[in-house]
Design an enzyme around this catalytic site. Structure first.
Site, PDB file in Angstrom:
ATOM      1  N   CYS A   1      25.806 -25.157  -7.008  1.00  0.00           N
ATOM      2  CA  CYS A   1      24.669 -25.436  -7.585  1.00  0.00           C
ATOM      3  C   CYS A   1      23.769 -24.144  -7.623  1.00  0.00           C
ATOM      4  O   CYS A   1      23.458 -23.733  -6.477  1.00  0.00           O
ATOM      5  CB  CYS A   1      23.687 -26.451  -7.098  1.00  0.00           C
ATOM      6  SG  CYS A   1      22.340 -26.838  -7.754  1.00  0.00           S
TER       7      CYS A   1
ATOM      8  N   ASP B   1       0.894  -1.354  -0.127  1.00  0.00           N
ATOM      9  CA  ASP B   1      -0.176  -0.043   0.127  1.00  0.00           C
ATOM     10  C   ASP B   1       0.955   1.335   0.137  1.00  0.00           C
ATOM     11  O   ASP B   1       0.603   2.524  -0.690  1.00  0.00           O
ATOM     12  CB  ASP B   1      -0.968  -0.113   1.334  1.00  0.00           C
ATOM     13  CG  ASP B   1      -1.952  -0.810   1.238  1.00  0.00           C
ATOM     14  OD1 ASP B   1      -2.331  -1.741  -0.155  1.00  0.00           O
ATOM     15  OD2 ASP B   1      -2.786  -1.047   1.876  1.00  0.00           O
ATOM     16  N   ALA B   2       2.000   1.368   0.884  1.00  0.00           N
ATOM     17  CA  ALA B   2       2.940   2.344   0.703  1.00  0.00           C
ATOM     18  C   ALA B   2       3.398   2.654  -0.438  1.00  0.00           C
ATOM     19  O   ALA B   2       3.469   3.833  -1.028  1.00  0.00           O
ATOM     20  CB  ALA B   2       3.982   2.215   1.550  1.00  0.00           C
TER      21      ALA B   2
ATOM     22  N   SER C   1     -13.494 -18.707  12.382  1.00  0.00           N
ATOM     23  CA  SER C   1     -13.365 -19.626  11.497  1.00  0.00           C
ATOM     24  C   SER C   1     -13.898 -21.053  11.820  1.00  0.00           C
ATOM     25  O   SER C   1     -14.365 -21.168  13.012  1.00  0.00           O
ATOM     26  CB  SER C   1     -11.958 -19.873  10.756  1.00  0.00           C
ATOM     27  OG  SER C   1     -11.139 -20.175  11.805  1.00  0.00           O
ATOM     28  N   LEU C   2     -13.844 -22.049  11.222  1.00  0.00           N
ATOM     29  CA  LEU C   2     -14.334 -23.448  11.583  1.00  0.00           C
ATOM     30  C   LEU C   2     -13.357 -24.613  11.405  1.00  0.00           C
ATOM     31  O   LEU C   2     -12.552 -24.446  10.749  1.00  0.00           O
ATOM     32  CB  LEU C   2     -15.608 -23.723  10.613  1.00  0.00           C
ATOM     33  CG  LEU C   2     -16.782 -22.975  10.682  1.00  0.00           C
ATOM     34  CD1 LEU C   2     -17.752 -23.289   9.604  1.00  0.00           C
ATOM     35  CD2 LEU C   2     -17.635 -23.009  11.996  1.00  0.00           C
TER      36      LEU C   2
ATOM     37  N   CYS D   1      22.559 -33.840 -10.815  1.00  0.00           N
ATOM     38  CA  CYS D   1      21.853 -32.676 -10.733  1.00  0.00           C
ATOM     39  C   CYS D   1      21.622 -32.127 -11.928  1.00  0.00           C
ATOM     40  O   CYS D   1      22.402 -31.806 -12.975  1.00  0.00           O
ATOM     41  CB  CYS D   1      22.339 -31.724  -9.815  1.00  0.00           C
ATOM     42  SG  CYS D   1      21.451 -30.121  -9.729  1.00  0.00           S
TER      43      CYS D   1
ATOM     44  N   LYS E   1     -21.819 -25.820   3.171  1.00  0.00           N
ATOM     45  CA  LYS E   1     -20.669 -24.789   3.459  1.00  0.00           C
ATOM     46  C   LYS E   1     -20.349 -24.058   2.105  1.00  0.00           C
ATOM     47  O   LYS E   1     -20.060 -24.810   1.081  1.00  0.00           O
ATOM     48  CB  LYS E   1     -19.687 -25.480   3.837  1.00  0.00           C
ATOM     49  CG  LYS E   1     -18.294 -24.430   4.223  1.00  0.00           C
ATOM     50  CD  LYS E   1     -17.400 -24.957   4.935  1.00  0.00           C
ATOM     51  CE  LYS E   1     -16.195 -24.015   5.606  1.00  0.00           C
ATOM     52  NZ  LYS E   1     -15.623 -23.565   4.581  1.00  0.00           N
TER      53      LYS E   1
ATOM     54  N   CYS F   1      21.216 -33.308  -4.433  1.00  0.00           N
ATOM     55  CA  CYS F   1      22.419 -32.691  -5.478  1.00  0.00           C
ATOM     56  C   CYS F   1      23.405 -32.503  -4.300  1.00  0.00           C
ATOM     57  O   CYS F   1      23.256 -31.936  -3.063  1.00  0.00           O
ATOM     58  CB  CYS F   1      21.890 -31.422  -6.104  1.00  0.00           C
ATOM     59  SG  CYS F   1      23.346 -30.568  -6.427  1.00  0.00           S
TER      60      CYS F   1
END
Ligand code: IVH
Length: 711
Positions: A441, A36-37, A85-86, A411, A121, A435
């Site tokens: 890497c 937002d900033a 919440s549930l 790798c 739900k 690896c």
């Protein structure tokens, strides 16, 4: 700002318009690309430029867009009562347990009635509507449950939401789900497609994207609906029961859900669940389960809530959804600790309303177990937000040419050997192939860097995954120490190289075939911010620094234990060197620490056995000035106790809790046994809590833990 020439100002205004339009879109899609900033800053820059060059103001200027909220996007609003919440139930047994738990809590005798309500739900997003003296005053999103966003004008555009109520209590908060029906969703997407606009992946995303629009006219044009599922603050009760309240709300103008049913027993709610499940596909809205609630409001009050979920309700979720598709390729991803993870690239397929094109194959054994090959038709499953999985191969559809997948033994990124280590103690082969390239890497090195700057690491604000990737690719930062020398290298002009602009979320835009990049004027601010957060991260606590190194088996808890015993970089490096010798006293010293064992010792020995790793650390430590660790408190309130954390905590993260417990003298362990002294069971604690209770151990809820933790 006004130092810009006219041409530069025009280019900059064009650029800002593009960037902000993109940011707006991303924000509306609930996937913001800037803070937002940063957004406000751009807006201010735009205004300043327009003031200096009024005739350059563009028709599509962010300052003239209709209906835009001036700043900070939506205002924050505290809920009078938290929006909970549930907890979830997945099996019939979970449901029986829920009902038994409720009955036990209420002390109901066998045979005593307990009325429940079962209703679908709905898969949308929750909203709260606050009416005062019959007027809709505030409409808000759920937010984090305590503080949401004020989206009153947006919610007022919904036909299902009355603006005034007759004969309602002086204060009435109605909560419910905002959603879009399947058929409306299809029509809406069709329209977008014809217009060449972006479509939504599923009705839920469409509802979220449509509701949180800064331009209310956009919200008004979307087919949003509202379904009531609860109440917040109330000046006077509407009824004694939830079902009675829903009826009263219907009279006030809120549409009820026709599939809600009052039930008397577990068997009855389960029968209703099956009925709804059968109808699921033919319902015109997405649902992901059935919610059961204790109907009597006084009982709800008595039951209260734990963490963020009420004891009086539970969501019985439908099983994961499945689909079949073609597995086109198997790709190998290399992780931070070198793990080679096979990923199935799928022909895109819709599973439960979401298009998936990737699934995890976990490891080499899993590929062998499934005997999955490129070109196979496979059954995939998606459950909730977890990564989709490949369940099985449909062999009858296997192309004749399909060959068994040869899991690479080198790798794919750096070509080093990739091995499955043998565990020295158990003699078993690790399921994960790794690896051995370490910092040479590129995949490991860049993943390690991402971890280093992440929230779990040093938490350097302004350095996200994208930026790290970018710095890495440009060879500007190849190892942690180089982050700290960025400021001194700035003079070399590295930040003005074309293309580095996207480090700060500002994309390259093309105007009439000419690429326009954000210039150093705006970026300087982001760069200054970044440098400031880099500076402040030099003094992070020593334990945090150790955890940020991303050494295998050294997470935050282990790192804190190490930090206390090896409180300086020198002591830590000496430990690493000491571990190189067989039968080293360092090993004995390390493993004698409660909570540290052979695995950590092995991992540190391996890490230090590569001289390059030690060099990377030496260069890093030269840049840091860590805060000394708090020594474990031998007389702390948890001194000598073993403690297990399970479930989610609301006041602190689990890692913070573990670190705190260790500081208070506890030994933090991960599994429950009869030797465990205390089990802290947070939100959605599962089998560990169950086991603890069976063993008759001390089980604390979050409040009890906080009391001890905060002394
Ligand atoms: S009751 C005390 N009933 O599911 C909790 N919630 O996973 C109040 N939801 O945040 C919620 N349909 O947004 C309830 N019939 C229903 C629901 C429902 C959808 C949402 C709700 C809640 C989330 C929890």
């Amino acid at each position: 700002m006004s130092k810009l020439s006219r041409d530069e100002a025009a280019a900059r205004l064009a650029e800002i318009a593009t960037i902000m339009a993109e940011a707006d879109q991303a924000y509306d899609d609930a996937q913001p690309i800037m803070t937002d900033a940063a957004y406000d800053e751009l807006r201010a820059e735009n205004l300043a430029l327009e003031k200096a060059f009024p005739d350059l103001k563009r028709a599509d200027s962010p300052s003239v867009k209709v209906g835009s909220v001036p700043t900070g996007r939506f205002a924050k609003i505290a809920h009078a009562r938290p929006m909970l919440s549930l907890d979830n139930a997945f099996t019939d047994e979970d449901v029986f347990d829920f009902v038994a738990r409720v009955r036990r809590f209420l002390g109901l005798e066998e045979g005593a009635p307990l009325q429940l309500i079962a209703e679908p739900k709905i898969d949308g997003l929750s909203a709260s509507l606050r009416y005062e003296h019959g007027q809709l005053m505030v409409g808000a999103t759920r937010g984090d449950g305590t503080v949401g966003e004020d989206i009153t004008p947006n919610l007022k555009t919904l036909d299902d939401i009355p603006h005034t109520l007759k004969n309602a209590p002086d204060v009435l908060e109605v909560r419910g789900e905002v959603y879009i029906s399947k058929s409306d969703f299809a029509r809406m997407n069709e329209g977008f497609e014809k217009a060449g606009e972006k479509t939504f992946a599923n009705p839920r995303n469409a509802a979220a994207g449509s509701l949180r629009q800064k331009d209310v006219a956009v919200t008004a044009s979307r087919p949003l609906r509202f379904f009531t599922h609860g109440l917040g603050e109330l000046a006077a009760p509407l009824a004694d029961t939830f079902s009675g309240s829903v009826e009263a709300l219907e009279k006030l103008g809120f549409p009820p859900n026709p599939l809600a049913k009052v039930c008397q027993t577990s068997e009855e709610v389960l029968a209703h669940y099956r009925m709804i499940e059968e109808q699921r596909a033919s319902l015109d809205y997405d649902i992901d389960g059935v919610v059961y609630k204790v109907d009597a409001l006084d009982l709800q009050e008595r039951l209260g809530f734990v963490g963020r979920a009420p004891r009086w309700a539970i969501a019985h979720k439908f099983p994961a959804e499945k689909a079949t598709t073609v597995l086109e390729r198997i790709e190998i991803q290399v992780g931070r600790t070198g793990s080679l993870t096979p990923i199935a690239r799928l022909r895109p397929v819709t599973v439960g309303g979401v298009v998936i094109s990737n699934a995890t194959l976990h490891n080499q054994d899993e590929i062998e177990r499934l005997d999955v090959r490129e070109g196979d038709t496979v059954e995939v499953q998606r459950a909730g937000d977890v990564i989709p999985q490949v369940l099985r191969v449909i062999e009858s559809k296997r192309p004749k040419t399909a060959k068994s997948f040869a899991f690479p033994t080198v790798c794919p990124v750096c070509g080093s050997d990739a091995v499955r280590e043998i565990n020295q103690r158990t003699g078993e082969r690790d399921v994960v192939r790794r690896c051995t390239g370490g910092f040479i890497c590129d995949a490991q090195a860049s993943e390690k860097l991402k971890h280093f700057v992440s929230k779990a690491g040093l938490d350097i604000d302004g350095l996200g995954e994208r930026q790290v990737d970018d710095f890495f690719r440009r060879h500007m930062v190849r190892e942690p120490a180089e982050i700290f020398t960025l400021p001194s290298r700035q003079a070399t002009g590295i930040f003005n190289v074309q293309g580095t602009s996207d480090l700060f979320n500002y994309k390259k835009s093309t105007k009439q075939g000419v690429a326009v990049w954000s210039n150093a004027v705006t970026n300087q601010k982001s760069i200054d911010n970044l440098f400031a957060s880099i500076e402040s991260s030099r003094t992070r606590p020593w334990g945090r620094i150790l955890a940020s190194l991303g050494i295998r088996h050294v997470g935050q808890v282990t790192a804190n234990l190490l930090a206390v015993r090896y409180p300086s970089p020198e002591a830590f490096v000496a430990l690493g060197e000491g571990l190189q010798a067989d039968e080293s006293p360092s090993r004995e010293e390390l493993t004698s620490i409660d909570g540290l064992g052979e695995t950590v010792a092995d991992s540190l020995r391996d890490f230090f056995s590569d001289a390059r790793n030690e060099a990377v650390l030496t260069r890093l430590f030269a840049e840091l000035n860590p805060e000394a660790p708090a020594q474990a408190d031998d007389d702390g309130p948890l001194s000598g106790k073993s403690i297990v954390f399970t479930g989610g905590l609301t006041e602190m993260t689990r890692d913070e809790a573990k670190a705190l417990a260790a500081r208070l003298g506890a030994r933090v362990v991960s599994s429950v046994s009869k030797k465990t002294d205390i089990v802290v069971a947070g939100e959605k604690a599962g089998s560990k809590e169950k086991k603890a209770r069976e063993l008759g151990l001390t089980v604390w809820d979050e409040a009890q833990w906080l009391q001890v933790a905060r002394g």
